[in-house]
Design an enzyme around this catalytic site. Structure first.
Site, PDB file in Angstrom:
ATOM      1  N   ASP A 245     -13.737  -0.863  -1.271  1.00  0.00           N
ATOM      2  CA  ASP A 245     -12.829   0.280  -1.229  1.00  0.00           C
ATOM      3  C   ASP A 245     -11.402  -0.207  -0.942  1.00  0.00           C
ATOM      4  OD1 ASP A 245     -11.760   2.791  -1.035  1.00  0.00           O
ATOM      5  OD2 ASP A 245     -13.211   3.543   0.403  1.00  0.00           O
ATOM      6  N   ASP A 246     -10.511  -0.077  -1.914  1.00  0.00           N
ATOM      7  CA  ASP A 246      -9.105  -0.489  -1.774  1.00  0.00           C
ATOM      8  C   ASP A 246      -8.943  -2.005  -1.696  1.00  0.00           C
ATOM      9  OD1 ASP A 246      -8.607   2.207  -1.711  1.00  0.00           O
ATOM     10  OD2 ASP A 246      -7.563   2.219   0.212  1.00  0.00           O
TER      11      ASP A 246
ATOM     12  N   CYS B 100      -9.937   6.267  -5.574  1.00  0.00           N
ATOM     13  CA  CYS B 100     -11.322   6.134  -5.111  1.00  0.00           C
ATOM     14  C   CYS B 100     -12.259   7.206  -5.669  1.00  0.00           C
ATOM     15  CB  CYS B 100     -11.375   6.104  -3.592  1.00  0.00           C
ATOM     16  SG  CYS B 100     -10.421   7.409  -2.780  1.00  0.00           S
TER      17      CYS B 100
ATOM     18  N   ARG C 242     -15.258   6.437  -8.314  1.00  0.00           N
ATOM     19  CA  ARG C 242     -16.660   6.574  -7.921  1.00  0.00           C
ATOM     20  C   ARG C 242     -17.384   7.601  -8.786  1.00  0.00           C
ATOM     21  NH1 ARG C 242     -17.328   3.879  -2.766  1.00  0.00           N
ATOM     22  NH2 ARG C 242     -15.352   2.803  -2.410  1.00  0.00           N
TER      23      ARG C 242
ATOM     24  N   LYS D 238     -20.294   4.810   0.912  1.00  0.00           N
ATOM     25  CA  LYS D 238     -19.380   5.932   0.714  1.00  0.00           C
ATOM     26  C   LYS D 238     -19.756   6.745  -0.523  1.00  0.00           C
ATOM     27  CE  LYS D 238     -14.430   6.763  -0.066  1.00  0.00           C
ATOM     28  NZ  LYS D 238     -13.090   6.145  -0.053  1.00  0.00           N
TER      29      LYS D 238
ATOM     30  N   HIS E 206     -18.291  10.454  -1.245  1.00  0.00           N
ATOM     31  CA  HIS E 206     -16.938  10.963  -1.511  1.00  0.00           C
ATOM     32  C   HIS E 206     -16.768  11.537  -2.918  1.00  0.00           C
ATOM     33  CE1 HIS E 206     -12.358  10.375  -0.604  1.00  0.00           C
ATOM     34  NE2 HIS E 206     -12.783  11.594  -0.350  1.00  0.00           N
TER      35      HIS E 206
ATOM     36  N   HIS F 172     -10.674  -0.119   3.158  1.00  0.00           N
ATOM     37  CA  HIS F 172      -9.871   1.109   3.233  1.00  0.00           C
ATOM     38  C   HIS F 172      -9.433   1.360   4.675  1.00  0.00           C
ATOM     39  CE1 HIS F 172      -8.987   5.438   3.084  1.00  0.00           C
ATOM     40  NE2 HIS F 172      -9.102   5.416   1.761  1.00  0.00           N
TER      41      HIS F 172
ATOM     42  N   ASP G  95     -12.946  -0.091  -6.221  1.00  0.00           N
ATOM     43  CA  ASP G  95     -12.698   1.203  -6.856  1.00  0.00           C
ATOM     44  C   ASP G  95     -11.263   1.389  -7.330  1.00  0.00           C
ATOM     45  OD1 ASP G  95     -11.536   1.453  -4.354  1.00  0.00           O
ATOM     46  OD2 ASP G  95     -12.660   3.233  -3.764  1.00  0.00           O
ATOM     47  N   ASN G  96     -10.344   0.613  -6.821  1.00  0.00           N
ATOM     48  CA  ASN G  96      -8.941   0.656  -7.257  1.00  0.00           C
ATOM     49  C   ASN G  96      -8.220  -0.544  -6.673  1.00  0.00           C
ATOM     50  OD1 ASN G  96      -9.169   3.412  -5.163  1.00  0.00           O
ATOM     51  ND2 ASN G  96      -8.052   1.619  -4.445  1.00  0.00           N
TER      52      ASN G  96
ATOM     53  N   LYS H  70      -2.827   1.166  -5.951  1.00  0.00           N
ATOM     54  CA  LYS H  70      -3.656   2.374  -5.999  1.00  0.00           C
ATOM     55  C   LYS H  70      -2.757   3.589  -6.255  1.00  0.00           C
ATOM     56  CE  LYS H  70      -6.412   5.043  -2.631  1.00  0.00           C
ATOM     57  NZ  LYS H  70      -6.964   4.977  -1.251  1.00  0.00           N
TER      58      LYS H  70
END
Length: 556
Positions: free
Chosen positions: A44-45, A82, A86, A139, A141, A223, A339-340, A395
């Site tokens: 994540d990130d 994100c 996802r 996660k 989300h 993240h 994710d990014n 991002k």
């Protein structure tokens, strides 16, 4: 998705059809009985160059080993944010198509519903129908409250974006009747817990040796908030005082040596950033221009970020150890990505307390408290720019810094390309068709008596096995930032800005805008983007995203 019923296939027949096709369409060298386990790992990130195997200085030996024994994808794209990413990872669709064009707030438009569309089907549902056990640790989300209603037998993790890594109550176990781990006071850490439950779920999956399993290990690290154990922070405490300018130069040198980018690649200038609610961009400052106390604060923030990535890698190692101990590593398809790109929110100094303009300058003994349970920091745009070396932006955006992810694929039984680096463009929409081909499960023609939308991606397996690939077109949009990539050409724009044209075969750092010298190409690609945007519920843009950080577009 269309709501008209499909008379010729019922929901029950759909599941049977998937299973029969799975048995009739084996890979060239694997029988149906040898279908692989599947481990899909998403960070994540995480920035493009944060991992050691992509040029970073952060210690990631476990992921590096997967890269060394598998394949690295150096032009692997995400959606820039994100929730949308996802959504694409789970469904194989562009995010607006499944209601997740923005985040989890309902904007009352088809592409911006703020939750996974009721008629969307996930890869977990399809694999479950095809005979797989299905688990999620991490996660979710996607705007809905229960992943077990979307094809997962077991879930542990966060239903929303992470608010803390230190509070066990922030994490959820579903079904709610399941037993949970008990952690001594002060010893809970979210990334470790995700590793614990991932190992538990694999153990469940082994109860029937003839039934393969699918595990989605969706980390919420690195993240924000920047939270990490002191042991890992101390490892990096002195590493980042050299500043982001030197780190960017050092990373690019390693990336060239590793073959991640061509030798001719130029480092982009320090990127612009948009502060909370501001329409005008500023430029990240030179590290040496900052006061000493500010540099100390920022070096600590990046040390915590690195510690989070390090701990993520350690938990990947725990999972790999479990696979090895059970003789499963050879025939487990492992895909890793982010994710990014790295997160710039919101300025070079980062934020504190909550996502906003809040910033606290830590100095002296205060630095030792950073990363603990009573803190909440972000890393800021300067370090995010370094994490995305050598690309522009971050991002939220559709320039390379926002949409380029590290990609790793490891499957010794199915992909015999050890150590290979592949620079052919691919996208996270390709993950679902890849998993289905490997699992020998067909994508259904209908679901709950409703015709499905064809998958826009393609399986990566032919590419990974060295077969020639035809040129393709990839599309992007988030918050009005937009792009289209077709072969060597990329059209990109920031929110409210004009189209920029780049020849990414020569200029992937997006330094030489060719829009004025190639107007016909700009028009051609822009028309394609417009058509895609109409067909996938991207347009019209929401008039109000209902968020304070995004400045309204100026009326002409």
């Amino acid at each position: 998705m269309p709501s008209a019923p499909l008379d010729r296939i019922s929901h029950s027949l759909c599941g049977l059809t998937c299973l029969l096709l799975a048995l009739l369409l084996p890979l060239d060298h694997l029988s149906a009985a040898q279908r692989p386990n599947i481990l899909l790992i998403v960070a994540d990130d995480l920035g493009y160059s944060d991992l050691g195997c992509f040029g970073g200085e952060i210690e990631t030996p476990q992921l590096d080993s997967l890269a060394k024994e598998g394949v690295r994808l150096t032009q692997f794209y995400n959606t820039g944010r994100c929730c949308p990413s996802r959504g694409s990872i789970m469904t194989g669709q562009y995010p607006h198509r499944v209601g997740l064009g923005h985040m989890t707030r309902n904007l009352n438009q088809r592409g911006y519903q703020g939750h996974l569309d009721d008629q969307a089907i996930t890869v977990a549902q399809i694999l479950q129908q095809g005979g797989y056990r299905t688990f999620l640790s991490g996660k979710w989300h996607l705007g809905t409250e229960d992943p077990t209603k979307h094809g997962f037998e077991e879930f542990y993790g966060t239903l929303v974006s992470a608010k803390t890594f230190w509070d066990v109550d922030h994490f959820t176990r579903l079904p709610a009747t399941r037993d949970t781990h008990t952690y001594p006071k002060g010893e809970f850490y979210g990334t470790d817990a995700l590793g614990d439950y991932a190992i538990d779920f694999m153990r469940m999956g082994r109860r029937n040796p003839d039934q393969p399993w699918f595990l989605y290990l969706a980390f919420n690290a690195p993240h924000f908030p920047l939270h990490a154990p002191n042991k890992e922070i101390d490892k990096y405490a002195d590493r980042y005082h050299i500043g982001w300018d030197q780190v960017r130069q050092q990373r690019l040198t390693r990336m060239k040596k590793l073959g991640i980018v061509p030798e001719v690649t130029k480092l982009s200038p320090r990127s612009r950033y948009w502060d909370w609610g501001e329409a005008e961009a500023r430029v990240n400052p030179a590290w040496d221009s900052l006061p000493t106390d500010r540099r100390g604060d920022l070096a600590r923030r990046m040390a915590i970020f690195a510690a989070m990535v390090d701990r993520l890698d350690q938990n990947v190692g725990r999972v790999l150890t479990s696979l090895r101990q059970n003789n499963e590593l050879e025939n487990t398809l492992i895909i890793f990505t982010s994710d990014n790109g790295a997160c710039a929110e919101w300025d070079p100094f980062g934020f504190d307390i909550r996502s906003s303009r809040n910033n606290t300058l830590y100095w002296g003994d205060q630095l030792d408290r950073m990363g603990g349970p009573d803190t909440h920091h972000s890393v800021g745009s300067g370090w995010a720019n370094a994490s995305n070396t050598p690309w522009r932006l971050y991002k939220h955006y559709n320039h390379e810094g926002g949409i380029a992810s590290p990609g790793i694929v490891h499957w010794p039984a199915g992909v015999k390309q050890s150590g290979k680096i592949i620079s052919t463009p691919a996208h996270i929409i390709d993950i679902v068709p890849t998993l289905l081909e490997a699992a020998q499960v067909a994508y259904p023609e209908s679901w709950d008596n409703i015709p499905t939308i064809p998958l826009p991606g393609r399986s990566l397996l032919p590419l990974l096995q060295g077969k020639p690939q035809s040129e393709r077109t990839l599309y992007f949009e988030h918050q009005g930032n937009r792009a289209i990539r077709e072969g060597r050409w990329k059209l990109a724009a920031t929110r409210g800005g004009p189209w920029e044209l780049y020849d990414v075969s020569r200029d992937r750092t997006e330094l030489n805008d060719l829009a004025k010298t190639e107007p016909e190409r700009v028009q051609q690609l822009a028309r394609k983007w417009d058509q895609w945007a109409q067909e996938n519920f991207v347009l019209p843009y929401p008039q109000d995203y209902r968020i304070d950080y995004l400045a309204p577009l100026q009326k002409p």
